[in-house]
Design an enzyme around this catalytic site. Structure first.
Site, PDB file in Angstrom:
ATOM      1  N   LYS A 112       0.818  -1.219   0.000  1.00  0.00           N
ATOM      2  CA  LYS A 112       0.000   0.000   0.000  1.00  0.00           C
ATOM      3  C   LYS A 112       0.842   1.254   0.000  1.00  0.00           C
ATOM      4  O   LYS A 112       0.461   2.262  -0.592  1.00  0.00           O
ATOM      5  CB  LYS A 112      -0.921   0.025   1.230  1.00  0.00           C
ATOM      6  CG  LYS A 112      -2.169  -0.811   1.080  1.00  0.00           C
ATOM      7  CD  LYS A 112      -3.258  -0.259   1.999  1.00  0.00           C
ATOM      8  CE  LYS A 112      -4.517  -1.094   1.952  1.00  0.00           C
ATOM      9  NZ  LYS A 112      -5.526  -0.586   2.908  1.00  0.00           N
ATOM     10  N   LYS A 195      -5.397 -10.379  -7.095  1.00  0.00           N
ATOM     11  CA  LYS A 195      -6.540 -10.453  -6.192  1.00  0.00           C
ATOM     12  C   LYS A 195      -7.664  -9.520  -6.660  1.00  0.00           C
ATOM     13  O   LYS A 195      -7.379  -8.424  -7.133  1.00  0.00           O
ATOM     14  CB  LYS A 195      -6.024 -10.014  -4.816  1.00  0.00           C
ATOM     15  CG  LYS A 195      -6.883 -10.312  -3.650  1.00  0.00           C
ATOM     16  CD  LYS A 195      -6.179  -9.892  -2.365  1.00  0.00           C
ATOM     17  CE  LYS A 195      -6.082  -8.378  -2.244  1.00  0.00           C
ATOM     18  NZ  LYS A 195      -5.614  -7.887  -0.956  1.00  0.00           N
ATOM     19  N   LYS A 198     -10.931  -3.638  -4.356  1.00  0.00           N
ATOM     20  CA  LYS A 198     -11.745  -2.425  -4.483  1.00  0.00           C
ATOM     21  C   LYS A 198     -11.036  -1.373  -5.306  1.00  0.00           C
ATOM     22  O   LYS A 198     -11.671  -0.480  -5.850  1.00  0.00           O
ATOM     23  CB  LYS A 198     -11.965  -1.739  -3.119  1.00  0.00           C
ATOM     24  CG  LYS A 198     -12.221  -2.640  -1.985  1.00  0.00           C
ATOM     25  CD  LYS A 198     -12.483  -1.873  -0.687  1.00  0.00           C
ATOM     26  CE  LYS A 198     -12.665  -2.930   0.375  1.00  0.00           C
ATOM     27  NZ  LYS A 198     -13.255  -2.522   1.602  1.00  0.00           N
TER      28      LYS A 198
END
Ligand code: TYM
Length: 334
Positions: A112, A195, A198
């Site tokens: 991230k 994966k 969102k």
């Protein structure tokens, strides 16, 4: 006694991975009669920038998603994290227990934060300590999550263990990650090695829980696959990530084992298997989307559910925090 705790970030685009990896399994735990607490982790969401109005909407939409997925606010405690101050208070304690080196090993932080980690928020770095506080503020023992959260739950165990060891107590239980079923890692419909997420810029990569029947069906029919028919058994799926992903999704939606799906669908070309999967997905997911939209029309009702859940959560967490402070030697009111 077992106590189930888990959380989801209200950061928009609730998707099929969140449903199969988390929400559906949260409802199953509730229906087994275990004590269950589920949290909209707004404090985690703001470790990266959230527009205030978006956060508000996403929190209500996530709550609607929980209820539409079968969570019953009278049987489970549903609440948002910021309403129960004990999460933040215990997180501070755990910031002082966790070691910098432990946090630096977290793969999600590395992903991230990206290349420019100096510019990441301090909250993003401390994220897993807040997660540990979420669980341990309730002495949570079982934590249903998708595979991507495993490392964080293991860190929660390390934090609980170090606290117990440093203070010479057996106070915090060691929470167990519960990662079960065919769909603990749902992959992107555009790339079977990534994966479902969102934040993927392609809306075709994921099925959103708010998608209508048309969108669900179109996304599955357009999902990327290799040209071969399905293999005859599960072993043949090993080096075919896209095929394996669709079979896993089928199994999880149908509550079947992967072997049972392969016994039925092995050898089928995607021109046959995809429409079957699309029908199943519409059958299971479209009612959730409809129900979410219905619930979203009454914001006051949603906010009331969250406030009631927060009061019940606080009643459990407050004495555990007080006891934690006592163990540490913090002076309190006589
Ligand atoms: P979050 O909000 O990213 O995801 C919520 C849940 O959905 C699961 N999940 C998936 N499962 C299968 N396939 C996928 N593609 C997929 N994508 C997401 C996640 O594993 C998760 O279970 N840090 C957590 C939230 C959290 C939490 C907690 C969880 C905060 N405190 C305490 C458990 C206990 C998170 O960001 O999840």
């Amino acid at each position: 006694t077992p106590r189930v705790f888990s959380g989801i970030q209200p950061s928009g685009n609730l998707h099929l991975g969140n449903y199969l990896g988390a929400l559906k399994r949260f409802a199953e735990a509730q229906d087994r009669g275990t004590e269950t607490l589920y949290c909209m982790v707004d404090l985690h969401a703001v470790t990266v920038w959230q527009e205030p109005a978006d956060l508000t909407r996403a929190t209500r939409e996530l709550t609607a998603g929980f209820i539409a997925s079968g969570l019953d606010p009278t049987r489970s405690i549903l609440f948002n994290q910021s309403q129960v101050a004990e999460h933040s208070q215990l997180a501070w304690v755990f910031n002082c227990v966790a070691r910098m080196g432990w946090m630096q090993r977290m793969t999600q932080f590395k992903d991230k934060a990206g290349k420019n980690a100096q510019n990441a928020s301090l909250g993003l770095f401390a994220y897993p300590a807040l997660m540990a506080a979420d669980i341990l503020a309730y002495h949570g023992t079982h934590v249903p999550v998708g595979e991507d959260q495993k490392q964080h739950i293991e860190l929660s165990r390390d934090i609980a263990m170090k606290f117990n060891h440093d203070y010479g107590v057996e106070f915090f239980p060691l929470p167990e990650p519960v990662i079960e079923g065919a769909a603990t890692r749902v992959m992107s419909l555009r790339d079977g090695t990534k994966k479902m997420s969102k934040s993927d810029p392609s809306d075709m990569s994921r099925i959103n829980l708010t998608d209508n029947a048309d969108a669900i069906s179109r996304k599955i029919r357009k999902a990327r696959t290799d040209p071969e028919p399905l293999p005859m058994d599960a072993k043949g799926l090993e080096d075919r990530p896209e095929a394996r992903n669709l079979v896993n999704i089928y199994a999880a939606l149908a509550d079947m084992s992967v072997d049972a799906v392969m016994a039925e669908a092995g050898g089928q070309p995607f021109s046959v298997f995809k429409p079957r999967l699309a029908d199943l997905a519409v059958d299971r997911l479209a009612p959730i989307s409809t129900e979410m939209k219905r619930l979203m029309r009454d914001e006051v009702a949603i906010d009331t559910i969250l406030a009631d859940g927060a009061a019940r959560a606080r009643a459990i967490a407050a004495p555990i925090l007080r006891r934690t402070y006592d163990i540490m030697g913090m002076v309190g009111a006589p």
